[in-house]
Design a protein around this motif. Structure first.
Motif, PDB file in Angstrom:
ATOM      1  N   ASP A   1       0.625  -1.358  -0.099  1.00 47.13           N
ATOM      2  CA  ASP A   1      -0.046   0.327  -0.372  1.00 47.13           C
ATOM      3  C   ASP A   1       0.495   0.518   0.133  1.00 47.13           C
TER       4      ASP A   1
ATOM      5  N   TYR B   1      -6.097  -1.590  -3.199  1.00 50.44           N
ATOM      6  CA  TYR B   1      -7.340  -1.071  -2.169  1.00 50.44           C
ATOM      7  C   TYR B   1      -7.535  -1.339  -1.090  1.00 50.44           C
ATOM      8  N   TYR B   2      -8.485  -0.726  -0.031  1.00 51.85           N
ATOM      9  CA  TYR B   2      -8.822  -1.211   1.008  1.00 51.85           C
ATOM     10  C   TYR B   2     -10.196  -1.687   0.766  1.00 51.85           C
ATOM     11  N   THR B   3     -10.779  -2.243   1.611  1.00 53.95           N
ATOM     12  CA  THR B   3     -12.373  -2.654   1.429  1.00 53.95           C
ATOM     13  C   THR B   3     -12.542  -3.747   3.496  1.00 53.95           C
TER      14      THR B   3
ATOM     15  N   LYS C   1     -12.858  -0.785  -8.923  1.00 53.68           N
ATOM     16  CA  LYS C   1     -12.111  -1.588  -7.474  1.00 53.68           C
ATOM     17  C   LYS C   1     -10.945  -0.061  -8.183  1.00 53.68           C
TER      18      LYS C   1
ATOM     19  N   SER D   1     -11.152   3.410  -6.006  1.00 52.94           N
ATOM     20  CA  SER D   1     -10.613   3.447  -4.614  1.00 52.94           C
ATOM     21  C   SER D   1      -8.955   2.918  -4.649  1.00 52.94           C
ATOM     22  N   ALA D   2      -8.577   2.224  -5.160  1.00 55.34           N
ATOM     23  CA  ALA D   2      -6.570   2.565  -5.757  1.00 55.34           C
ATOM     24  C   ALA D   2      -5.900   3.336  -4.442  1.00 55.34           C
ATOM     25  N   VAL D   3      -5.212   2.224  -3.520  1.00 54.80           N
ATOM     26  CA  VAL D   3      -4.301   3.305  -2.819  1.00 54.80           C
ATOM     27  C   VAL D   3      -3.171   2.975  -3.552  1.00 54.80           C
TER      28      VAL D   3
ATOM     29  N   ARG E   1      -1.568   1.879  -7.288  1.00 54.53           N
ATOM     30  CA  ARG E   1      -1.591   2.033  -8.920  1.00 54.53           C
ATOM     31  C   ARG E   1      -0.311   1.516  -9.665  1.00 54.53           C
TER      32      ARG E   1
ATOM     33  N   TYR F   1     -11.760  -0.218   7.642  1.00 54.27           N
ATOM     34  CA  TYR F   1     -11.291  -1.166   6.458  1.00 54.27           C
ATOM     35  C   TYR F   1     -11.259  -2.285   6.978  1.00 54.27           C
TER      36      TYR F   1
ATOM     37  N   THR G   1      -6.868  -6.063   2.682  1.00 57.85           N
ATOM     38  CA  THR G   1      -6.416  -5.137   1.780  1.00 57.85           C
ATOM     39  C   THR G   1      -6.510  -6.803   0.422  1.00 57.85           C
TER      40      THR G   1
END
Length: 266
Positions: free
Chosen positions: A157, A185-187, A212, A215-217, A219, A245, A248
């Motif tokens: 991340d 991404y986180y969820t 998705k 929401s990328a942290v 990339r 969250y 990951t």
């Protein structure tokens, strides 16, 4: 006067009793904490021993561009539920991948059926074995605090660490997949949209991945273009410890599909 002295002695005696009791409680808490720490260290050690044992069934390439060579017969003799082997060169990620009818099973079970703190890396029970068949393949692994299993996946991340990983190998008995990270991404654990395997149309699939990606942290800079061409992704799913969250998700794409996308956009 004697009453006052006796009262003072009684207070001192009560004080000593309370002080001694607090010392006993403090020592007991220290012993209990040490016992818990020692037990956890032993459980991590047992996990490491299991990992090292299974690692004898793979021969890694001399560099990141050489695929791992897996002894499938040896692994199947231990557990026929093995479906693949996952390796991220230059990291600790080097594990067989299993699939069970219950996604909870390999959270706490080793390949030989014994219980452990880290279990095994495993593919989602609803995915088509051995993986990379469905548009989305999901592989789970614990984020262990001693740095093992998918801890280094969670660390991606950070963009500099994400950029350092250019190869992810997923090996099955019938195919070799050379992939690279696309985005992370986180969820939350309650996010059921992570576990979608069929989309009906290419448009639905690409819209899903674009959602998705939003929401990328971390990339790839060309992730949008790659999504427009890719047919498959491999998602490595693990825990994180961030408020709000808890999960990951690292989405990886086959290099061959990324190259096609790059060619199409040039």
């Amino acid at each position: 006067m004697r009453k006052k002295a006796a009262h003072s002695r009684k207070k001192r005696s009560v004080g000593r009793i309370i002080s001694n009791a607090l010392i006993v409680v403090g020592v007991a808490l220290i012993i209990a904490a040490a016992a818990i720490w020692g037990r956890n260290q032993w459980r991590y050690h047992e996990q490491d021993v299991e990992t090292e044992k299974l690692a004898t069934y793979v021969k890694l390439g001399d560099d990141s561009h050489a695929a791992p060579v897996v002894d499938w017969a040896g692994l199947k003799a231990i557990n026929p539920e093995v479906v693949g082997w996952l390796e991220i060169p230059a990291t600790v990620v080097n594990y067989p991948v299993y699939q069970h009818s219950d996604n909870e099973y390999y959270l706490t079970h080793n390949a030989d059926g014994s219980t452990s703190i880290g279990g095994q890396v495993f593919m989602d029970s609803e995915g088509t074995a051995p993986g990379m068949v469905d548009p989305v393949t999901i592989i789970y692994g614990h984020h262990l605090r001693n740095g093992a299993m998918f801890k280094q996946v969670a660390d991606m991340d950070k963009q500099d660490l994400f950029d350092q990983v250019d190869t992810v190998w997923y090996e099955t008995e019938t195919a070799t997949y050379e992939l690279e990270p696309l985005f992370l991404y986180y969820t939350t654990p309650e996010d059921t949209t992570v576990r979608i395997f069929e989309f009906g149309t290419d448009e639905n699939y690409r819209a899903y991945l674009q959602g998705k990606l939003a929401s990328a942290v971390t990339r790839r800079s060309d992730a949008d273009q790659i999504i427009q061409q890719c047919q498959h992704v491999l998602t490595l799913s693990t825990c994180n410890y961030y408020d709000g969250y808890g999960r990951t998700e690292l989405v990886c794409v086959p290099k061959a599909e990324a190259v096609l996308a790059s060619g199409a956009s040039s």
